[in-house]
Motif scaffolding. Structure first.
Motif, PDB file in Angstrom:
ATOM      1  N   ASP A   1       6.209  12.913  15.220  1.00 25.56           N
ATOM      2  CA  ASP A   1       6.635  11.891  16.177  1.00 25.56           C
ATOM      3  C   ASP A   1       6.790  10.526  15.507  1.00 25.56           C
ATOM      4  O   ASP A   1       7.557   9.691  15.965  1.00 25.56           O
ATOM      5  CB  ASP A   1       5.616  11.810  17.321  1.00 25.56           C
ATOM      6  N   ASP A   2       6.053  10.317  14.409  1.00 26.59           N
ATOM      7  CA  ASP A   2       6.161   9.051  13.667  1.00 26.59           C
ATOM      8  C   ASP A   2       7.214   9.186  12.562  1.00 26.59           C
ATOM      9  O   ASP A   2       6.939   8.967  11.385  1.00 26.59           O
ATOM     10  CB  ASP A   2       4.800   8.675  13.064  1.00 26.59           C
ATOM     11  N   ASP A   3       8.435   9.563  12.969  1.00 25.84           N
ATOM     12  CA  ASP A   3       9.522   9.752  12.012  1.00 25.84           C
ATOM     13  C   ASP A   3      10.169   8.398  11.689  1.00 25.84           C
ATOM     14  O   ASP A   3       9.773   7.373  12.250  1.00 25.84           O
ATOM     15  CB  ASP A   3      10.552  10.739  12.585  1.00 25.84           C
ATOM     16  N   PRO A   4      11.167   8.367  10.772  1.00 23.13           N
ATOM     17  CA  PRO A   4      11.800   7.079  10.453  1.00 23.13           C
ATOM     18  C   PRO A   4      12.327   6.327  11.673  1.00 23.13           C
ATOM     19  O   PRO A   4      12.289   5.094  11.713  1.00 23.13           O
ATOM     20  CB  PRO A   4      12.942   7.487   9.510  1.00 23.13           C
ATOM     21  N   SER A   5      12.812   7.050  12.700  1.00 19.19           N
ATOM     22  CA  SER A   5      13.294   6.363  13.909  1.00 19.19           C
ATOM     23  C   SER A   5      12.134   5.712  14.655  1.00 19.19           C
ATOM     24  O   SER A   5      12.250   4.600  15.171  1.00 19.19           O
ATOM     25  CB  SER A   5      14.036   7.327  14.835  1.00 19.19           C
TER      26      SER A   5
END
Length: 419
Positions: free
Chosen positions: A27-31
């Motif tokens: 959930d803590d991706d680059p986006s």
């Protein structure tokens, strides 16, 4: 005896971690990093309180999804297909697919931009193609167990974001105040960032991924379809740990941007590499390199989850053979749909789509569509015909309803201020 018991307990705890940890970390991706960095740069520390709010809500919704996967031994798409009118399923796919594709594209662009920042002689587009090729190779070549193990190790990259704020001088009294006392600004920009935070944190693609992975994990561990209190207890530990980890990382990214970029007058973050670059002169080269490395780790973690969740949804809807444990020849349409989603995501870079616009539109799209999905998940979770004796607890229903109300209210407020 006590000395031996402690490592054994720790090993037993880590053994319980699986789909929930991977889901939370992805959930803590680059986006997500770009959204949280923008929140900190634009509003300082005033959005820190959102991480305390989103943790129990996220844990409740993902816990419902995990329980559905364990009890039904199938993905969320199959459950919707079997027990609800087809238009409901098609509506979910219609809203989810564009947002997931934008998310994949934005993450690929973010990773490419960060690689270019570290190695400026090589163009961003080359890195984007390279990242996409690596993703395709890993997903097609490796079995579910190996991919799951790789993803679990990649979760460690998120620890980098917890380290960063401690490398900078902090006013911890101010941090505590903004964490425990919510501040709300009644304007379009503030509500847009709140919807974006909620949307990128409580994302519909995670609902589908969690449900399917719980069902697959159950089968791979040889537990069959028998669900008991121990299995449900292990699932809760896994999901709660993953969601706590995810929200801690969110907190520290907002804290880093809010305590470094905001005081320096940096108010706009257009890309994740811009966030990293802005940190370099203000917080030092090491801080900037740690931040940049985290983007690469989280991208490698999140893109297989995004592409995989989209392909599982499509395969389960159309009745294709699906599964990351299957060879390419055994599930050709499933793997081809993963390849197509990655190529379409990659093409956004060459079509000149702005990464930050893709990121924010993705997060806002998730924020607008998640309430509809939460209604369906809560209905399934309370449906005795589907869930038998494992229906939602009262606490799950209260937190689920609160999630629904908050996400709907934030979306309505954003639309109101927008028009």
């Amino acid at each position: 005896m006590d000395k031996q018991a402690s490592p054994n307990k720790l090993a037993a705890f880590f053994k319980k971690l699986g789909p929930g940890l991977i889901t939370g970390a992805s959930d803590d991706d680059p986006s997500g990093i770009a959204t949280y960095s923008q929140a900190g740069a634009q509003f300082g520390l005033t959005t820190l309180w959102t991480s305390l709010l989103t943790f129990p809500l996220m844990a409740a919704v993902q816990g419902m999804c995990a329980r559905i996967g364990l009890v039904t031994s199938q993905g969320l798409t199959v459950t919707l297909k079997m027990h609800y009118p087809r238009p409901v399923l098609y509506l979910m796919l219609l809203f989810s697919f564009p947002a997931i594709t934008l998310n994949i594209g934005a993450d690929i662009q973010g990773m490419g931009a960060v690689c270019h920042m570290i190695f400026p002689a090589i163009p961003v587009s080359v890195f984007c193609v390279l990242v996409t090729a690596i993703m395709m190779f890993i997903i097609i070549q490796y079995s579910y167990q190996k991919i799951a193990m790789i993803l679990k190790w990649l979760c460690l990259s998120l620890l980098l974001y917890i380290i960063v704020p401690f490398m900078i001088k902090q006013d911890w009294a101010q941090v505590a105040k903004n964490t425990f006392i919510p501040t709300i600004q009644y304007n379009k920009d503030f509500f847009s960032i709140i919807v974006a935070i909620l949307g990128t944190t409580i994302s519909p693609y995670l609902f589908f991924w969690q449900t399917t992975m719980e069902a697959e994990d159950q089968q791979h561990n040889g537990k069959g379809i028998v669900v008991d209190k121990k299995i449900l207890g292990d699932m809760k530990t896994d999901v709660n740990t993953g969601m706590l980890f995810s929200n801690m990382v969110m907190f520290f990214i907002i804290l880093t941007a809010g305590s470094v970029l905001y005081p320096a007058g940096v108010r706009e973050i257009d890309t994740v590499d811009q966030a990293a670059k802005a940190l370099q002169p203000l917080a030092g080269k090491l801080t900037y390199l740690i931040f940049a490395s985290g983007v690469l780790g989280t991208g490698l973690l999140a893109i297989p989850v995004l592409a995989g969740s989209q392909s599982y949804m499509l395969a389960e809807t159309l009745g294709w053979s699906a599964g990351l444990d299957k060879k390419f020849a055994q599930a050709k349409p499933f793997y081809i749909s993963i390849i197509v989603s990655l190529i379409v995501g990659l093409s956004l870079d060459f079509l000149g789509v702005s990464p930050i616009k893709a990121l924010l539109y993705t997060a806002i799209a998730y924020g607008l569509t998640a309430p509809v999905m939460i209604v369906m998940i809560m209905h399934i979770g309370n449906n005795k015909k589907i869930m038998k004796e494992f229906t939602n607890s009262r606490l799950s229903n209260v937190l689920g309803a609160l999630t629904l109300i908050l996400m709907t209210a934030a979306a309505v407020a954003m639309i109101y201020f927008l028009f």
